[in-house]
Design a protein around this motif. Structure first.
Motif, short mmCIF file in Angstrom:
data_model
loop_
_atom_site.label_atom_id
_atom_site.label_comp_id
_atom_site.label_asym_id
_atom_site.label_seq_id
_atom_site.Cartn_x
_atom_site.Cartn_y
_atom_site.Cartn_z
N THR A 46 0.81 -1.22 0.00
CA THR A 46 0.00 0.00 0.00
C THR A 46 0.85 1.28 0.00
OG1 THR A 46 -0.23 -0.12 2.40
CG2 THR A 46 -2.00 -1.09 1.07
N THR A 47 2.03 1.22 0.56
CA THR A 47 2.90 2.40 0.56
C THR A 47 3.24 2.80 -0.86
OG1 THR A 47 3.83 1.79 2.70
CG2 THR A 47 5.12 3.32 1.36
N ASP A 50 -0.02 3.89 -2.85
CA ASP A 50 -0.42 5.26 -2.51
C ASP A 50 0.49 6.29 -3.16
OD1 ASP A 50 -2.47 4.19 -0.99
OD2 ASP A 50 -1.47 4.54 0.94
N TYR A 51 1.80 6.01 -3.13
CA TYR A 51 2.76 6.93 -3.72
C TYR A 51 2.54 7.06 -5.23
CZ TYR A 51 6.99 8.60 -5.86
OH TYR A 51 7.87 9.30 -6.66
N VAL A 53 -0.11 6.27 -7.10
CA VAL A 53 -1.41 6.88 -7.40
C VAL A 53 -1.35 8.39 -7.20
CG1 VAL A 53 -3.83 7.02 -6.65
CG2 VAL A 53 -2.75 4.78 -7.03
N ASN A 54 -0.69 8.84 -6.16
CA ASN A 54 -0.53 10.28 -5.92
C ASN A 54 0.26 10.94 -7.05
OD1 ASN A 54 -0.73 12.72 -4.31
ND2 ASN A 54 1.45 12.43 -3.90
#
Length: 111
Positions: A46-47, A50-51, A53-54
């Motif tokens: 997930t880290t 999330d990175y 996708v951001n």
């Protein structure tokens, strides 16, 4: 030069700092007509998800694909090739840093 380059990269368990440097080194290229296809080969990371996708929200040249399960580097890159729409494909590893003129130099050589 009007040719588009599809840069393909697979990410698995590399440290976030490495992935950040790799992604930034591609997005900051002097050659701008690119699409950057990033395959995430660990759907539980997930880290990294999330990175990435951001970063995609900040730069529409990024395409993200998250594998349902770990399938390995070669299979992940084959997915990226299938998604590629560019005239050329450039490979990038999640633990590499590209010089800012890498793609421009490679295109100049090819043409």
């Amino acid at each position: 030069m009007n040719e588009r380059i599809s840069v393909i990269m697979s990410v698995y368990h590399e440290p976030l700092a490495w992935v950040d440097q790799a992604v930034s080194s591609i997005l900051d290229q002097t050659y701008k007509d690119i699409e950057f296809i990033i395959i995430i080969d660990d759907p539980d990371n997930t880290t990294i998800i999330d990175y990435i996708v951001n970063r995609k929200q900040q730069d529409n040249r990024i395409t993200v694909y998250i594998n349902e399960r770990n399938i390995g580097l070669a299979a992940s890159l084959n997915i990226a090739i299938g998604l590629a729409k560019g005239d050329y494909i450039a490979r990038m590893d999640a633990d590499d840093i590209s010089e800012s003129d890498r793609l421009a130099c490679q295109m100049e050589y090819l043409i």
